[in-house]
Design a protein around this motif. Structure first.
Motif, short mmCIF file in Angstrom:
data_model
loop_
_atom_site.label_atom_id
_atom_site.label_comp_id
_atom_site.label_asym_id
_atom_site.label_seq_id
_atom_site.Cartn_x
_atom_site.Cartn_y
_atom_site.Cartn_z
N THR A 126 -0.99 7.85 -41.65
CA THR A 126 -1.43 8.49 -40.40
C THR A 126 -2.35 7.55 -39.64
OG1 THR A 126 -1.37 10.59 -41.58
CG2 THR A 126 -2.46 10.57 -39.44
N SER A 127 -2.05 7.30 -38.37
CA SER A 127 -2.87 6.39 -37.58
C SER A 127 -4.13 7.08 -37.10
CB SER A 127 -2.07 5.88 -36.37
OG SER A 127 -1.89 6.93 -35.43
N THR A 128 -5.14 6.28 -36.80
CA THR A 128 -6.39 6.84 -36.29
C THR A 128 -6.16 7.54 -34.95
OG1 THR A 128 -6.91 4.70 -35.29
CG2 THR A 128 -7.86 5.16 -37.44
N ALA A 178 -16.73 6.96 -39.36
CA ALA A 178 -17.31 5.91 -40.20
C ALA A 178 -16.35 4.75 -40.43
CB ALA A 178 -17.72 6.50 -41.55
N ARG A 179 -15.17 4.80 -39.80
CA ARG A 179 -14.18 3.76 -40.08
C ARG A 179 -14.67 2.39 -39.64
NH1 ARG A 179 -12.73 6.16 -35.38
NH2 ARG A 179 -11.78 4.89 -33.72
N PRO A 180 -14.36 1.37 -40.41
CA PRO A 180 -14.81 0.01 -40.05
C PRO A 180 -13.96 -0.57 -38.94
CG PRO A 180 -13.49 -0.05 -42.05
CD PRO A 180 -13.63 1.41 -41.69
N LYS A 181 -14.50 -1.57 -38.30
CA LYS A 181 -13.73 -2.27 -37.28
C LYS A 181 -12.68 -3.14 -37.95
CE LYS A 181 -17.51 -2.41 -33.93
NZ LYS A 181 -18.39 -3.28 -33.11
N GLN A 188 -10.69 -5.94 -39.41
CA GLN A 188 -11.08 -7.23 -39.96
C GLN A 188 -9.93 -7.78 -40.81
OE1 GLN A 188 -14.68 -6.50 -42.16
NE2 GLN A 188 -15.97 -6.81 -40.38
N ASN A 189 -9.64 -9.06 -40.66
CA ASN A 189 -8.63 -9.74 -41.47
C ASN A 189 -7.28 -9.03 -41.46
OD1 ASN A 189 -10.62 -11.60 -42.27
ND2 ASN A 189 -11.30 -10.22 -43.91
N GLY A 190 -6.93 -8.49 -40.30
CA GLY A 190 -5.62 -7.86 -40.18
C GLY A 190 -5.53 -6.49 -40.80
N ILE A 191 -6.66 -5.95 -41.25
CA ILE A 191 -6.65 -4.63 -41.87
C ILE A 191 -7.25 -3.62 -40.91
CG2 ILE A 191 -7.44 -3.22 -43.81
CD1 ILE A 191 -5.43 -5.34 -44.59
N VAL A 192 -6.53 -2.54 -40.69
CA VAL A 192 -7.02 -1.50 -39.81
C VAL A 192 -7.36 -0.28 -40.64
CG1 VAL A 192 -5.71 -2.30 -37.83
CG2 VAL A 192 -4.66 -0.67 -39.38
N PRO A 193 -8.13 0.66 -40.10
CA PRO A 193 -8.52 1.84 -40.87
C PRO A 193 -7.33 2.58 -41.46
CG PRO A 193 -9.79 1.71 -38.86
CD PRO A 193 -8.76 0.63 -38.79
N ASN A 194 -7.60 3.33 -42.50
CA ASN A 194 -6.63 4.10 -43.27
C ASN A 194 -5.78 3.20 -44.15
OD1 ASN A 194 -5.75 6.56 -44.15
ND2 ASN A 194 -4.09 6.74 -42.66
N GLY A 195 -6.30 2.00 -44.42
CA GLY A 195 -5.66 1.13 -45.40
C GLY A 195 -4.35 0.54 -44.97
N GLU A 196 -4.03 0.60 -43.69
CA GLU A 196 -2.73 0.11 -43.23
C GLU A 196 -2.87 -1.30 -42.67
OE1 GLU A 196 0.71 1.20 -39.93
OE2 GLU A 196 -1.02 2.49 -40.21
N PHE A 227 -14.28 6.06 -48.38
CA PHE A 227 -12.86 6.30 -48.08
C PHE A 227 -12.17 5.02 -47.61
CE2 PHE A 227 -14.57 10.52 -48.14
CZ PHE A 227 -13.53 11.36 -48.49
N TYR A 228 -12.94 4.02 -47.24
CA TYR A 228 -12.36 2.78 -46.72
C TYR A 228 -12.48 1.62 -47.70
CZ TYR A 228 -12.37 5.47 -42.44
OH TYR A 228 -12.15 6.46 -41.52
N ASP A 229 -12.74 1.95 -48.96
CA ASP A 229 -12.79 0.90 -49.98
C ASP A 229 -11.42 0.25 -50.13
OD1 ASP A 229 -14.64 -0.10 -52.34
OD2 ASP A 229 -12.62 0.17 -53.18
N ASN A 230 -11.43 -1.04 -50.42
CA ASN A 230 -10.16 -1.78 -50.55
C ASN A 230 -9.24 -1.18 -51.60
OD1 ASN A 230 -10.81 -3.61 -48.55
ND2 ASN A 230 -11.75 -5.08 -49.97
#
Length: 495
Positions: free
Chosen positions: A199-201, A177-180, A182-190, A138-141
């Motif tokens: 929607t924020s975590t 399972a969300r990643p930490k 990285q590179n200015g990218i936060v979970p949920n692709g935002e 779900f967190y693929d680029n």
């Protein structure tokens, strides 16, 4: 066609073939939010529906494509995946997992037909059950523009029980399972500098915690709501932010009634996950502060005394070990006889090294705390403040033997304060303890009767022999008996 039971009221209407206006008038009122679903069914309609039953359905994907609800590409992917064994699905997900995730999300977002929503949720649930690591898909680029949480959060609040349960479990797995960052990218692709409305975590976690607490307070399903809620909380409470949300939602008190000895496999698992939540909360001070106002310790001790399931004993002992150094828990543990219980547990043939280590640490910690709790300075402070209760030192023979001479300090100041408590206190516990301590002084001090007689204690204590409280009367009688008998015979009196 759906395998689920149709709404009986709808079935009757179909047979009578009533005109549309009449049918609308007789349609049952919507049950959500009082207890119903997005699709017009009561939540309990599909309460017993299983994933296996749902996955036997044949969903008309071609019709959805004809109506432009899914694309031709989606249809091709679904044809490869649908009703295939895991041996074929696994390689498809390994090769192009994010594409299948996108298909599932689009269906949940664009199609509201109940059978289809349930089916797709069952597909996702099965996908994650076979391999929980697939939550990372779900967190693929390639999904950076997708709102991966919203479809599940929406269904969590509006679906029938099957939909709610699956949405809750899936959402719990995905967000955990969300990643930490990285590179200015936060979970949920935002992106961190994005102004998009994904929607924020924080919103998801808040929504999840609120829903889980609501299930513990007012279960939607009589048998499944609480186990489902505890299963998800046992995962989510690993996060400090969720612990804070849970405390804010007043959720801690909802766990306490669930801590009780269990016998069936299902109840043992529920007990284990509840105690696991207590262990996780024991790392959060605000939760510990709340726990200190509850009966969590007596309940944990009761469980550990009666449980033979190693994983339950382990998580309870580890919880108790964490709470030992916090607040007044140590005194509670000693009052509840935990040192003896720990000795008995150590004598059993456990195989779990974490449990054995925790038992050893707990035994050492309890011994240290027993010494601290039995110190004369602590006792002196308790008496001088007038805050007498049945803490361990009062009935510890070694405390009286080792400290009896300390009572002579400041012209027997402690005894004089005890007499003041006996004369003036309205607290029945304080009165009972004061009488008991005076009787202990009579037993252990060689000149006890002379000292107490000089304080004119006899008449003052005898007044309490007619007190309305039985505990006060009992200890006043014990004190008077020892006053008459003296130290030589006082030890024969039972305490």
């Amino acid at each position: 066609m759906s395998n689920s039971s149709p709404d009986p009221s709808r079935k009757r209407k179909g047979r009578k073939k009533k005109p549309t206006p009449r049918r609308k008038q007789q349609r049952p009122p919507p049950l959500y939010p009082a207890g119903g679903g997005l699709f017009g069914h009561p939540v309990m309609d599909h309460a017993e529906l299983t994933t296996e039953q749902v996955l036997k359905r044949d969903i008309p994907w071609e019709s959805y494509m004809a109506n432009k609800l899914i694309s031709g590409t989606c249809l091709q992917l679904l044809r490869r995946y649908d009703h295939k064994p895991e041996s074929q699905r696994g390689p498809l997900l390994d090769e192009d997992g994010p594409s299948y995730v996108r298909v599932f999300l689009n269906i949940l977002r664009n199609i509201s037909k109940e059978d289809t929503v349930e089916y797709v949720l069952a597909l996702i649930d099965e996908m994650l059950a076979v391999n929980p690591k697939r939550a990372a898909l779900f967190y693929d680029n390639s999904l950076s523009g997708e709102d991966i949480y919203d479809p599940f959060l929406r269904l969590l609040l509006k679906g029938n029980w099957f939909v709610q349960e699956k949405s809750c479990k899936i959402l719990t797995q995905i967000i955990s399972a969300r990643p930490k960052m990285q590179n200015g990218i936060v979970p949920n692709g935002e992106a961190s500098n994005s102004k998009s409305k994904l929607t924020s975590t924080q919103d998801v976690l808040r929504g999840l915690v609120d829903w889980l607490c609501s299930q513990l307070r007012n279960p939607t399903h009589p048998n499944c709501s609480v186990p489902t809620a505890m299963h998800c909380l046992a995962t989510l409470l690993r996060e400090q932010y969720v612990r804070a949300l849970f405390v804010q939602a007043d959720g801690v008190k909802l766990l306490i009634p669930l801590i009780s000895p269990a016998s069936t496999q299902q109840s043992i698992q529920l007990l284990y996950e509840t105690c696991l939540c207590i262990w996780l909360l024991s790392f959060y001070d605000a939760a510990v502060d709340y726990l200190s106002t509850t009966r969590v310790m007596p309940r944990l001790v009761e469980v550990v005394k009666g449980s033979t399931k190693e994983k339950v004993v382990r998580v309870v002992i580890m919880s108790i070990r964490n709470l030992l150094a916090k607040g007044a828990f140590a005194a509670q543990m000693i009052d509840l006889g935990l040192p003896h219980i720990v000795q008995n547990l150590k004598a059993q043939a456990w195989t779990d090294e974490d449990l054995l280590d925790a038992l050893n640490q707990l035994e050492i910690g309890l011994k240290d705390n027993l010494k601290k709790l039995s110190s004369f300075e602590k006792y002196k402070q308790q008496v001088l403040l007038g805050h007498l209760d049945w803490s361990p030192m009062h009935k510890d023979p070694s405390f009286w033997r080792e400290n009896i001479n300390n009572f002579e300090e400041n012209d027997f100041q402690i005894l004089r304060v005890l007499m003041t408590i006996i004369d003036t206190s309205a607290d029945t516990t304080a009165l009972a303890v004061a009488c008991y301590d005076l009787s202990q002084f009579l037993q252990y001090h060689p000149s006890g009767r002379i000292v107490v007689a000089d304080l004119k204690a006899k008449d003052r204590v005898m007044k309490l022999m007619n007190h309305e409280n039985a505990e006060v009367r009992k200890n006043a009688l014990l004190c008077v008996q020892r006053l008459f008998l003296g130290a030589k015979y006082a030890s024969f009196l039972q305490t």
